[in-house]
Design a protein around this motif. Structure first.
Motif, PDB file in Angstrom:
ATOM      1  N   ASN A 437       0.837  -1.213   0.000  1.00 16.53           N
ATOM      2  CA  ASN A 437       0.000   0.000   0.000  1.00 16.53           C
ATOM      3  C   ASN A 437       0.867   1.256   0.000  1.00 16.53           C
ATOM      4  O   ASN A 437       0.663   2.193   0.779  1.00 16.53           O
ATOM      5  N   ASP A 461       3.461   7.232  -1.572  1.00 12.27           N
ATOM      6  CA  ASP A 461       2.597   8.025  -0.697  1.00 12.27           C
ATOM      7  C   ASP A 461       3.304   8.292   0.628  1.00 12.27           C
ATOM      8  O   ASP A 461       3.088   7.610   1.625  1.00 12.27           O
ATOM      9  N   GLY A 464       0.757   9.479   3.464  1.00 15.74           N
ATOM     10  CA  GLY A 464       0.035   8.376   4.076  1.00 15.74           C
ATOM     11  C   GLY A 464       0.927   7.534   4.964  1.00 15.74           C
ATOM     12  O   GLY A 464       0.488   7.016   5.995  1.00 15.74           O
ATOM     13  N   ALA A 465       2.182   7.397   4.579  1.00 18.30           N
ATOM     14  CA  ALA A 465       3.109   6.602   5.389  1.00 18.30           C
ATOM     15  C   ALA A 465       3.351   7.252   6.742  1.00 18.30           C
ATOM     16  O   ALA A 465       3.386   6.578   7.775  1.00 18.30           O
ATOM     17  N   ASN A 468      -0.607   7.862   8.353  1.00 22.69           N
ATOM     18  CA  ASN A 468      -1.553   6.763   8.441  1.00 22.69           C
ATOM     19  C   ASN A 468      -0.890   5.404   8.601  1.00 22.69           C
ATOM     20  O   ASN A 468      -1.562   4.398   8.760  1.00 22.69           O
ATOM     21  N   SER A 470       0.816   3.731   6.330  1.00 20.69           N
ATOM     22  CA  SER A 470       0.920   2.900   5.121  1.00 20.69           C
ATOM     23  C   SER A 470       2.389   2.654   4.799  1.00 20.69           C
ATOM     24  O   SER A 470       3.286   3.241   5.412  1.00 20.69           O
ATOM     25  N   HIS A 608      -3.292   7.652   1.620  1.00 22.28           N
ATOM     26  CA  HIS A 608      -3.886   6.750   2.589  1.00 22.28           C
ATOM     27  C   HIS A 608      -4.279   7.535   3.839  1.00 22.28           C
ATOM     28  O   HIS A 608      -3.483   8.326   4.371  1.00 22.28           O
TER      29      HIS A 608
END
Length: 993
Positions: A437, A461, A464-465, A468, A470, A608
């Motif tokens: 992801n 991303d 997002g990492a 969130n 990811s 994400h």
């Protein structure tokens, strides 16, 4: 040949913000009989025709229609105060939805820094990042000490007349630094505006990244929106640094009263200056309008998160900005300060070996070779098996490393998306990224597919990492680690990180079987797109050949297809209350590409956790540097990562250096490299350099000679040019060979001094390249001096920046400071050059081709070593000192020593130097052992020669020293045998009488 759009492409219309028919077109490689392949049409990278608000005479002025706010409920806090702000009238909703209720917070975070924040009082869950920049991405400065008012303290006041405003003053002198009085605060979900008056003819610096003179002037709009573009003057390019310095000059009367002076040029007056800094912690797209009346700040989201730094010197502001706000710059490995050679077009290990061999043949030092072509279509973690095979590469790199040289490959920021129906096109990094992801998405959660050099691509991303959890960062670390096992690179070059995409929207969605093999534009050197440009000014000395070149270029342009001129119909949106239009915001910034999705990932791309690219576009380049830094910590465990990145944000310097992007082989860009470097000193990125001799177009011997000498005094020193242009390695022209060797001998001798400056920058936030105005703050005529610069406090460089010139005009700062006026010494002769020079005087300096004027500042002790062909060889040579005495016969300096590579060195040593007109003293402190002997010293400005000398009470033989009466220079040499254990094992002193 054109085909109807495929069904899959039509289904992708959900993600394509503008659609165009797919077409089959011939690339140059197919024209010779190969079957045609899919190439994106140029229309794929065209968006709406956007008219920027600042260019639209019909654009609404928010100041005329918005009500502003009223403050209430004032509360004192331990370190400041808070208040509520409420809309003072009906909402205007001019470029978004008005936020009716705001919260004001003022916090004094130290005796030199105050924080003023205005944010929504109530934030609905799910829209936090519309307004609040997450601390996980950009840490928030906090109070570092209890606030105690001091002589240089800042004060903050507010008023409700006629609407809320705030004012920041310097308490010591009552000078208003920032005031929104008389202007209305506009705060909407997609538009914020606040305005401050500024004094007449103000001096502002920073607000980058921009190609412009160092002093910004009062007729400029700075757009901050990361863009993949060449170095276009006065346009938004790669980085976003919303910070500025404001320097003000005052006269002082006999009573000590200060009076601000605009455009101060009276050489007889006595001046003092005060510099403060302002930083807006906001990552959204921004525009800053500099006008004669003041500064207007506009953003397309986020909050007003302002930090004021009181200085009062530029160095104080820059140091506080880095220490408290962005983080201190990354310390570089010693070898990175050597010379780097690169070219777009080194297309095999064999070619790289030939380049290395040519440098050795002509006895020109080269520390590192760079590669921009390690795969046929740039793919992170994969080499072209024919041109850059792993076995051949292992042999090449083993030999390179055995010679103490280094290798840095390019890593593009987009990841290849393979054809799912072609097993031979498998690309495991992509597959592993999908599983982790790791990639940005479309609004429905499917993967976002853009197009860059490899064809269809996906985009890690990072947001997002971080926010969130990811998998992008862990995946990135793993992929670079896997590649390092096949290719023993020494650092990484991060490109295209704005982040760029060659099509609007998710153009690869449903179309991966039609993966394009060529970008939607011609490449330099291809048929129909040859680089026929003759070097700038070629006609001055080669008129007949210039006519032929002009004719050929005209023929080429006539044969080239033209694109239709843009329509005069502009796309404009109006706000819908409660709904954000992230694709086409109601306020249109002056983006160089127009539509925000052109040549970039679209604003509706989704991270994400549901975060939108609209809110984080300027962060991609910053966060890929973070991820790459972490990867290199794993790959080269315990060693300092070496990274050069293109797109940067406030704080990127703690992970990486930066190069100035795609400049041109033009004299103007050689000049612009100086203000660009000084700006990045302010931004906290001291490891800066440009594409020496120019990237785009063809250079020539004169330009390259001058540029190779100028860049020798930049921390990052690299020659790089474009595919299809003529070669410009320094060994191509005999005159450039000579000029390069001259400058490199100085640079490599100064490596210990430069490394010490880098250490100070990393430890405490000082600068390496410095503006003259920073070092001599009480000389207002230096306010816009950006054709000369200081390297640290001791070295001044005055390059020749004009074609055909054999002299250069330069000033010698400090010469008017009464009886303590500064003395300057010629690097080459050691002779004082400033005895008869007046304050602010422009002096004509001889600068024939191959000579760059360099001067030493009186009062400096500079450590040097004998130059070698590599930094490793240089570090093994005997030590020396250059002593430049001031008018009182005094000088001082320092030297930093460590192993040159460890992230946390096990041992370090600092050596402090002092000198007088009768002595030189060295005092080492630390436990790093350097066994090199001390060989020589040069003392400049010694009015009288010695009759006797001794080292630690040991009389020196007259054969070890010589005095030159004409130059007033004392030379000491042949001292190696007196330091059998090394130069810095113990304190020593050389005396004379």
């Amino acid at each position: 040949m054109a085909l109807l759009a495929s069904t899959s492409l039509l289904l992708a219309g959900l993600y394509l913000r503008t659609t165009s028919s797919v077409q089959i077109s011939e690339t140059p490689s197919q024209a010779a009989g190969h079957p045609p392949v899919f190439t994106l049409p140029p229309s794929a990278d065209r968006g709406k025709n956007i008219l920027p608000n600042i260019k639209d005479p019909k654009a609404i002025d928010p100041q005329t229609v918005c009500p502003g706010y009223k403050a209430s409920n004032l509360q004192d806090t331990k370190d400041g105060f808070t208040a509520d702000l409420d809309l003072a009238g009906p909402a205007c909703n001019v470029y978004g939805t008005d936020v009716e209720h705001l919260a004001l917070s003022v916090e004094f975070q130290g005796d030199d820094r105050v924080h003023v924040e205005i944010r929504p009082r109530y934030i609905t869950p799910g829209n936090e990042t519309w307004f609040l920049l997450p601390e996980e991405l950009v840490p928030r400065p906090s109070a570092r000490q209890a606030y105690t008012p001091g002589p240089n303290d800042l004060t903050v006041s507010w008023s409700n007349d006629p609407s809320f405003s705030f004012t920041v003053k310097r308490g010591a002198i009552g000078d208003t630094l920032f005031s929104t009085e008389g202007k209305r605060l506009v705060y909407e979900d997609q538009f914020i505006e606040f305005i401050s008056t500024l004094p007449e003819d103000y001096n502002l610096y920073g607000l980058g990244e921009v190609i412009h003179g160092f002093r910004l002037g009062n007729n400029l709009t700075r757009t901050l929106f990361a863009a993949d573009v060449a170095d276009t003057i006065d346009a938004n390019i790669y980085g976003s640094h919303p910070v500025y310095l404001d320097t003000r000059y005052f006269t002082v009367d006999e009573s000590g009263k200060l009076t601000y002076v605009a455009n101060a040029k009276d050489m007889a007056a006595k001046y003092v200056s005060y510099t403060h800094g302002v930083f807006l912690r906001n990552a959204h797209a921004q525009e800053i309008l500099l006008q004669s009346s003041g500064i207007t700040w506009r953003t397309t989201g986020g909050s007003i998160d302002l930090y004021f730094y009181s200085g009062p010197k530029a160095e104080d502001v820059i140091r506080s900005y880095q220490q408290s706000t962005t983080g201190l710059p990354a310390m570089q490995r010693y070898w990175t300060l050597g010379f780097h050679q690169c070219r777009w077009g080194y297309d095999s290990w064999a070619v790289l070996q030939e380049v290395v061999d040519n440098f050795a043949k002509f006895e020109i030092p080269v520390e590192t070779v760079w590669c921009e072509s390690h795969s046929s279509a740039p793919r992170m973690g994969r080499n072209d098996p024919v041109r850059f095979g792993y076995e051949e590469g292992a042999r090449f790199l083993a030999q390179l490393h055995a010679n103490h040289q280094h290798y840095v490959p390019i890593v593009d920021s987009a990841i290849y998306a393979p054809n799912p129906e072609n097993p031979g096109d498998a690309y495991p990094p992509y597959d592993r990224g999908v599983e982790a992801n790791a990639f940005m998405m479309n609004p429905d959660g499917s993967i976002y597919y853009g197009a860059v050099w490899p064809g269809y691509t996906v985009f890690p991303d990072w947001v997002g990492a971080v926010l969130n959890g990811s998998g992008a960062i862990d995946w990135w670390i793993d992929e670079l680690s896997r590649w390092s096992e096949k290719v023993a690179f020494d650092g990484l070059w991060i490109d295209m990180s704005e982040v760029a995409s060659f099509c609007v929207g998710s153009c690869g969605t449903g179309n991966l079987t039609l993966n394009p093999v060529h970008p939607p534009f011609g490449l330099p050197g291809e048929a129909g797109n040859l680089v026929l440009q003759y070097p700038e000014g070629f006609e001055l000395t080669n008129s007949s050949e210039a006519v032929s070149a002009s004719s050929a270029l005209s023929t080429q342009e006539a044969a080239s297809p033209t694109t239709a001129s843009p329509t005069s119909s502009f796309y404009r949106t109006t706000p819908t209350p409660g709904v954000r239009n992230v694709d086409w915001p109601p306020y249109a910034i002056n983006n160089i590409h127009g539509d925000l999705a052109v040549h970039a990932v679209s604003p509706n791309a989704t991270h994400h956790g549901g975060y939108l690219e609209y809110d984080f576009h300027n962060m991609f380049g910053h966060q890929i540097l973070n991820a790459t830094y972490r990867a290199l910590l794993k790959i080269h465990e315990g060693k300092r990562p070496f990274i050069i990145g293109r797109s940067t944000f406030a704080g990127s310097g703690k992970w990486a250096g930066h190069w100035g992007g795609d400049n041109a082989a033009l004299w103007a860009y050689m000049y612009f490299s100086i203000p660009q470097a000084l700006s990045f000193s302010l931004f906290g990125v001291p490891m800066f350099g440009v594409d020496t001799c120019g990237f785009g177009g063809n250079s020539n011997y004169e330009l390259c000679s001058r540029w190779m000498q100028l860049s020798a005094f930049f921390p990052f020193y690299r020659n790089h040019n474009i595919l299809g242009a003529i070669p410009q390695e320094p060994y191509v022209w005999a005159s450039v060979i000579d000029a390069t060797k001259t400058a490199m001998r100085i640079r490599y001798a100064l490596l210990p001094y430069l490394y010490t400056l880098m250490a100070r920058a990393s430890l405490e936030g000082s600068t390496v390249m410095r503006a003259l105005a920073w070092e001599f703050p009480d000389e207002p005529w230096l306010a816009d001096a950006d054709r000369q610069f200081m390297l640290g406090r001791a070295i001044m460089v005055t390059p020749c920046l004009e074609q055909g010139a054999s002299t250069v005009r330069g000033v010698f700062p400090g010469v008017g400071d009464g009886g303590k006026k500064t003395v300057w010494y010629d690097w080459y002769t050691g002779k004082a050059v400033t005895d008869e020079i007046k304050p602010g005087q422009n002096v004509t300096i001889e600068a024939p081709l191959g000579h760059i004027p360099v001067y030493l500042r009186g009062g400096s002790v500079v450590p040097v070593q004998g130059p070698g062909m590599t930094t490793t060889e240089s570090r093994r040579n005997p030590w020396g000192l250059i002593v430049a005495l001031d008018r009182e016969g005094f000088a001082e300096g320092e030297l930093y020593l460590d192993d040159g590579e460890s992230l946390e060195p096990a041992a370090v040593t600092w050596v402090q130097f002092t000198a007088t007109n009768t002595s030189i003293t060295a005092v080492p402190q630390g436990d790093y052992v350097d066994n090199n002997t001390f060989g020589n010293a040069t003392v400049m400005g010694l009015a009288k020669g010695p009759v006797r000398m001794w080292l630690n009470r040991r009389v020196l033989d007259h054969a070890n020293w010589q005095y030159d009466q004409d130059r007033a220079v004392l030379l000491l040499y042949g001292l190696n045998h007196l330091f059998p254990q090394g130069a810095w094992t113990d304190k020593w002193e050389i005396n004379w009488e």
